[in-house]
Write a protein that holds these residues in place. Sequence first.
Motif, short mmCIF file in Angstrom:
data_model
loop_
_atom_site.label_atom_id
_atom_site.label_comp_id
_atom_site.label_asym_id
_atom_site.label_seq_id
_atom_site.Cartn_x
_atom_site.Cartn_y
_atom_site.Cartn_z
N GLY A 12 -12.14 16.72 -4.52
CA GLY A 12 -11.76 16.80 -3.13
C GLY A 12 -12.16 15.58 -2.33
N PHE A 66 -10.07 19.79 -8.56
CA PHE A 66 -10.71 20.67 -7.58
C PHE A 66 -9.81 21.88 -7.37
N GLY A 67 -10.37 22.93 -6.85
CA GLY A 67 -9.63 24.17 -6.74
C GLY A 67 -9.65 24.74 -5.33
N ILE A 81 -2.41 23.16 -7.06
CA ILE A 81 -3.55 23.45 -6.20
C ILE A 81 -3.14 24.62 -5.32
N ASN A 83 -4.85 27.72 -2.47
CA ASN A 83 -5.19 27.85 -1.06
C ASN A 83 -6.47 27.07 -0.74
N THR A 84 -6.39 25.77 -0.82
CA THR A 84 -7.56 24.93 -0.60
C THR A 84 -7.69 24.56 0.88
N LYS A 86 -8.68 21.73 1.71
CA LYS A 86 -8.45 20.27 1.72
C LYS A 86 -7.08 19.99 2.33
N TRP A 89 -3.27 19.39 0.71
CA TRP A 89 -3.22 19.67 -0.73
C TRP A 89 -2.88 21.11 -1.06
N GLY A 90 -2.81 21.99 -0.10
CA GLY A 90 -2.46 23.37 -0.38
C GLY A 90 -1.08 23.49 -1.00
N THR A 112 -9.97 23.09 -14.34
CA THR A 112 -10.72 22.80 -13.13
C THR A 112 -11.72 21.67 -13.40
N GLU A 160 -14.73 31.66 -9.25
CA GLU A 160 -15.00 30.95 -7.99
C GLU A 160 -16.39 31.33 -7.51
#
Length: 300
Positions: A12, A66-67, A81, A83-84, A86, A89-90, A112, A160
């Motif tokens: 991220g 990243f996740g 990717i 529901n980030t 960031k 990036w979603g 990941t 997670e």
Amino acid sequence: PRRLLGGIEAGGTKFVCAIASHPDQPIEIERFPTSQPRDTMARVGDFFRRAAREHGTLAALGVGTFGPACVKPGAASYGKILNTPKAGWGNHDLLGALRRLLPADLPIAFETDVIAAAVGEAVHGAAQGTEHVAYVTVGTGIGGGLLISGRPLHGRLHPEIGHMFVGTAPSALRESETSGACPFHDSCLEGLASGPAVEKRWGAAGRDLPAGHPAWILEAEFLAMGLVNLTAAWSPDILVLGGGVIRKDGLLESVRDNFERFAAGYWELPPLDQYIVAPALGQRAGITGALTLASRMTSS
């Protein structure tokens, strides 16, 4: 021409790209900040095209991202990717973008970033000789990669652990721990103990807080709670703690002390300096793991 391995640690904060003839012997590594997807992926493509011209043909690519991300082959959203928080990036189709940038028939392992780091430490680092490995990174977020009998643990999604809920820290600093930094959950481990959580609570980044600051009392307690939860739920052989936050002087030792206090002698465990350890590969764990994932694609 040489047949080379490629690796990407898609974080991220930064991307790390590498090529190697062997996973722990990279020929070239490039790091750059994670910006918007188009610009970031353009730099990824530039790196691998130039590397192919200068060093040889890619045989396979390993990606640790990243996740949250969909790492389940065959799923409709595989390679994306999800529901980030960031920005930009979603729902980005990372795997699809790589297939457009690189040869269409290139074998790609997609995992990941914390699974990649766990693989790196299991094969080349601190967790060699163990079957059940938990790698936990504490930085911009908190994530965990779990290997059971050497294989990544996935269910409907990947674990997670940063979004496990933890209790109130037993220290007396209640007035400073009430508001978490996670935009989804108010009292999850990531919201309470990630780098942004430390900065939100104390008004300064962790790197600017001295080792004796009360911030680190809370941080050690929250992280120890998370590790006790991991021990209770998955019973790993070893817990590897990486990421920028955990490198603070004395923090790892304080986490062990608090873990011992919270565990209260319930589990039969190795000495805690062998059970809760720093990554032997340091900041190279993720990219070494990505290259290792690529090497497995060439032998499968």
